[in-house]
Design an enzyme around this catalytic site. Structure first.
Site, PDB file in Angstrom:
ATOM      1  N   LYS A 116       0.820  -1.211   0.000  1.00  0.00           N
ATOM      2  CA  LYS A 116       0.000   0.000   0.000  1.00  0.00           C
ATOM      3  C   LYS A 116       0.852   1.259   0.000  1.00  0.00           C
ATOM      4  O   LYS A 116       0.589   2.211  -0.757  1.00  0.00           O
ATOM      5  CB  LYS A 116      -0.937  -0.015   1.221  1.00  0.00           C
ATOM      6  CG  LYS A 116      -1.906   1.165   1.306  1.00  0.00           C
ATOM      7  CD  LYS A 116      -3.030   0.867   2.276  1.00  0.00           C
ATOM      8  CE  LYS A 116      -2.638   1.005   3.713  1.00  0.00           C
ATOM      9  NZ  LYS A 116      -2.794   2.392   4.226  1.00  0.00           N
ATOM     10  N   ASP A 155       1.903  -0.110  12.137  1.00  0.00           N
ATOM     11  CA  ASP A 155       0.686  -0.778  11.683  1.00  0.00           C
ATOM     12  C   ASP A 155       0.526  -2.172  12.263  1.00  0.00           C
ATOM     13  O   ASP A 155      -0.562  -2.755  12.184  1.00  0.00           O
ATOM     14  CB  ASP A 155       0.673  -0.873  10.156  1.00  0.00           C
ATOM     15  CG  ASP A 155       0.408   0.462   9.490  1.00  0.00           C
ATOM     16  OD1 ASP A 155      -0.216   1.321  10.122  1.00  0.00           O
ATOM     17  OD2 ASP A 155       0.833   0.645   8.336  1.00  0.00           O
TER      18      ASP A 155
END
Length: 415
Positions: free
Chosen positions: A13, A301
């Protein structure tokens, strides 16, 4: 639950965002294979086309034409994507025109002042009332700055480097601790005047030459959920293939190794960034460890899924100075504490530290809440699989923000 087999995570991403957005300043046509299909990157593609770029997606292949900085006045909906908004703040600050960047309810709560303030020092004209979106930008000529970041943030660093790419003079950006370096790598690959070492980066006015072809390795942050699931589920062994192994993205793997995890990391290539295979096998005797504050930016994350792993380790695992997680898609500290507590985990916050005591036997519950946060949603799905619990996870669909095929990938390994 037993997991067996191999899987490929979708394209990374972070890299996909940057490829799309950098095209607004670049020249040439580029074909990108394995571009991320996630909702956040779709927001960046929409922004590129709205601002006058040319980006077309065909499955996982992206065709993009450099816009050479010729950008249209636009009101851009960044959806849930903080990366889209913050990088565009730096990119648009130096382009002629007037722009508005907005997003969904979650994005409107995230801090933008930390990006706006250093950009204003460069001469940018930005308005973000109370430090949040919507952000109004009137592009103008920028001057270089020498800025030390208040926090280690790849998004903030990237915004300043993109502004510096258009500014008079040499812009210097210093980090208090290392963060993801995808922007610096891609700028170098696009032949920008960008160089640095030891946490200090410098950039000068220059054009971006887009590579003709680019391949995006699999997203290691998405793969982290299935890798960790294998470590904590009996008789499991999985392989993540063609996955990103950039040193600034594998902090969570280093933590798992310290905990005694059965992990094998094999680098198989180095272009455009290090990539390879990660094999993970069930590890019944994980040991607690301490994760220091300077490590957190390299696994920001993965803290939720690491907290679940810590719940199965012997002893008290301490995550130091994780306050930055309170301003992500949700208050991730509050979310992971409340939801893992509901499952029977001894987890608590002390000041800005997160403490998890294990091992815990997870108990069945009827319902859990992801708070619309994709990382929380996937963590809870793995927790329910471990507990052999079919709980209803509210807003589980938010997983598509980063990993649209997550549930299918999990089910495929359970088959």
């Amino acid at each position: 639950m037993k997991l067996k087999g191999s899987f490929k995570a979708p394209g990374d991403k972070s890299i996909s965002h940057r490829i799309a957005l950098f095209s607004l300043l670049g020249k040439g046509r580029m074909q990108v294979n394995n571009f991320s299909p996630c909702a956040d990157c779709a927001s960046s593609l929409k922004a590129v086309n709205l601002l006058g770029g040319e980006a077309h997606i065909f499955g996982d292949m992206l065709s993009v034409e450099g816009a050479l900085g010729e950008i249209k006045d636009s009101r851009v909906d960044c959806g849930n994507s903080g990366t889209t908004m913050r990088l565009l703040m730096g990119l648009l600050a130096g382009r002629p025109g007037e722009f508005c960047l907005d997003g969904d309810e979650s994005l409107r709560k995230r801090p933008m002042q930390r990006v706006a303030d250093p950009l204003r020092q460069m001469g940018a004209e930005l308005i973000c009332e109370k430090g949040n979106a919507p952000v109004f930008i009137k592009g103008k000529e920028l001057k270089a700055c020498d800025h030390t970041l208040s926090v280690a943030s790849a998004q903030l660093k990237s915004a300043l480097l993109l502004a510096g790419l258009q500014a008079r003079g040499v812009t210097t950006v210093r980090e208090p601790a290392q963060s993801r370096d995808h922007t610096e790598r891609l700028l170098t690959q696009c032949k920008a005047a960008c160089n640095g070492k030891n946490g200090t980066w410098q950039v000068a006015q220059s054009e971006l030459d887009l590579p003709e072809r680019y391949w995006v390795p699999g997203d290691i942050s998405s793969a982290a959920f299935l890798i960790t699931a294998a470590l904590i589920n009996p008789d499991s062994r999985v392989m993540a293939e063609d996955v990103l192994l950039n040193p600034t993205r594998i902090g969570f793997l280093k933590v798992l190794l310290r905990m005694g995890a059965d992990l094998k990391i094999e680098q198989q290539g180095n272009h455009p960034e290090p990539w390879g295979r990660v094999t993970a096998g069930y590890t019944p005797k994980l040991e607690a460890c301490e994760i220091m504050a300077e490590e957190i930016p390299l696994m920001v994350d993965e803290v939720p899924i690491l907290a679940l792993a810590a719940s199965q380790a012997r002893g008290v695992t301490i995550f130091r100075q994780v306050g930055e997680l309170r301003i992500k898609e949700s208050d991730r500290i509050s979310a992971i504490c409340s939801q893992l507590s509901a499952l029977g985990v001894d987890i608590r916050v002390k000041d800005d530290d997160l403490l998890v005591t294990g091992p815990a036997k997870l108990k069945p519950v009827a319902e859990l809440d992801s708070f619309g946060d994709h990382r929380i949603a996937m963590t809870l799905a793995i927790a329910c699989a471990l507990a052999e619990n079919q709980a209803n996870i509210k807003k589980m669909e938010s997983a598509a923000i980063s990993y649209p095929g997550f549930q299918d990938a999990l089910n495929g390994l359970m088959a």
